[in-house]
Design an enzyme around this catalytic site. Sequence first.
Site, mmCIF file in Angstrom:
data_model
loop_
_atom_site.group_PDB
_atom_site.id
_atom_site.type_symbol
_atom_site.label_atom_id
_atom_site.label_comp_id
_atom_site.label_asym_id
_atom_site.label_seq_id
_atom_site.Cartn_x
_atom_site.Cartn_y
_atom_site.Cartn_z
ATOM 1 N N CYS A 173 42.996 35.927 38.342
ATOM 2 C CA CYS A 173 41.592 36.841 38.340
ATOM 3 C C CYS A 173 41.992 38.114 37.133
ATOM 4 O O CYS A 173 41.879 37.614 36.114
ATOM 5 C CB CYS A 173 41.577 37.524 39.715
ATOM 6 S SG CYS A 173 39.992 38.211 39.838
ATOM 7 N N HIS A 208 41.634 32.698 43.756
ATOM 8 C CA HIS A 208 42.663 33.206 44.807
ATOM 9 C C HIS A 208 42.991 32.259 45.828
ATOM 10 O O HIS A 208 42.186 31.539 46.299
ATOM 11 C CB HIS A 208 42.375 34.730 45.239
ATOM 12 C CG HIS A 208 42.429 35.789 44.292
ATOM 13 N ND1 HIS A 208 43.645 36.075 43.596
ATOM 14 C CD2 HIS A 208 41.443 36.398 43.948
ATOM 15 C CE1 HIS A 208 42.976 37.189 42.839
ATOM 16 N NE2 HIS A 208 41.958 37.382 42.946
#
Length: 488
Positions: A334, A431
């Site tokens: 991310c 994630h």
Amino acid sequence: MTRALMIQGTGSNVGKSLLVAGIARAFADRGLRVAPFKPQNMSNNAAVSHDGGEIGRAQALQARAARIAPHTDMNPVLLKPETDTGAQVIVQGERYATLSARDYAREKPALMARILDSFHRLAEGVDLVVIEGAGSPAEINLRAGDLANMGFAEAANVPVVLAGDIDRGGVIAQLVGTQAVLADADAARIKGFLVNRFRGDPTLFDEGMREIADRTGWAALGLVPWFDQAWRLPAEDVLDLGSGPAGQGDRPFRIAVPKLNRIANFDDLDPLSSEPGVQVEIIPNGRPLPGDADMVLIPGSKATIADLEHFRTQGWDIDLAAHIRRGGHVLGLCGGYQMLGRWIDDPEGIEGRPGRHPGLGHLDIETVMTPAKRVTLTDAVHPESGAALKGYEIHLGRTTGPDCARAWLRIGDTPEGASSPDGRVRGCYLHGLYASDGFRAADLARMGAASGLSYEAGVEEVLDALAAHVAQHIDLDALWDIAAPVAR
């Protein structure tokens, strides 16, 4: 009729989240429909709920403990700090505003109405709501407009049980002192107390329990011993990672994780730190990235551009370049993925002043920050191994570039991620991917490490053990009797 009970603490990190999870599963094991609730949480470690919004990761774990799907009503206000004095405010799962502490105080009356709306909606479908406070009600300077502790308890008219932490010392003063500083009406709302994290012979604290009960008039509901397996559950605070049994420093595969100032969504590290052959080391400010690390994992960030500058200030950019020259592996997730690129362009000033910022340059990609936030649960495939995995996305920005042609994940028909030509530097937006046993084993094997763990099964095993621990040491019948009917 639905009942509700609130667990407050004498301070932060006294074990409230774990107690609520254990109580939730213990009552669920009795056949009750249980839901966790936290009016206001402050954490950059968020989860994506099944209705597509953001909640605190602790509430997602508590929902799992209660054997129900996580929902945005379980944590209606989530504060995600972006600076020392301001935070992004998530209300009922969606971005509400970015506010300074002073501006947030002015919004509290409107937010209380939203909190109560979520609480009553959640209560409609269950037998018991177990509520977690935040910080401590003893912070009486924050009582006016309080959403997290006694302010909510008063507004919802719910009884309170106060938990203290004996491991940090002074638990008698913690509990008795809390009563001493509270307003009479707030003190009267507390019906009992728990002493958490006891080590040793419990009979040695019998007199202590009597003293607290005599001085406060509250019912003694349990002396809870230290729960040794807590480290195997997903960590709420990054500092809790690596707090497992001794000997982790002897594990053969070493992963270094720079502790960014606004580190976010670091649950990717939990399955790795649970692996018996993997050492996950959080590198604090002022320390170089270790030269003998096998992998550097750059985690997510709530303030990517500011944390990129912090990364350079610490000299970690130099350490990372040396690590790559030595043939080490790198993964950016991310915000960490965005940092690894050549540029981060923020034309609208979403993270500060508008501008174009040079990245670390280890992936041939660039990111453009956009206002729309992507928040979604995601199913993906790792084509290299064929492993299916489940994860989630919480991010701003769109990333493109030549190294995206070497995407190493697929989401449906869409390639995801980017890789350097030699495959040693990778990044993606997904994630939670390491919770997949198949992917984790394949990725560790690619880097020369072994996997010997069923992670999700292990979490369930620990939650069952936690419920048994709670049932043994807390008077659950007394808790049920204290819990009050929810009145609208």
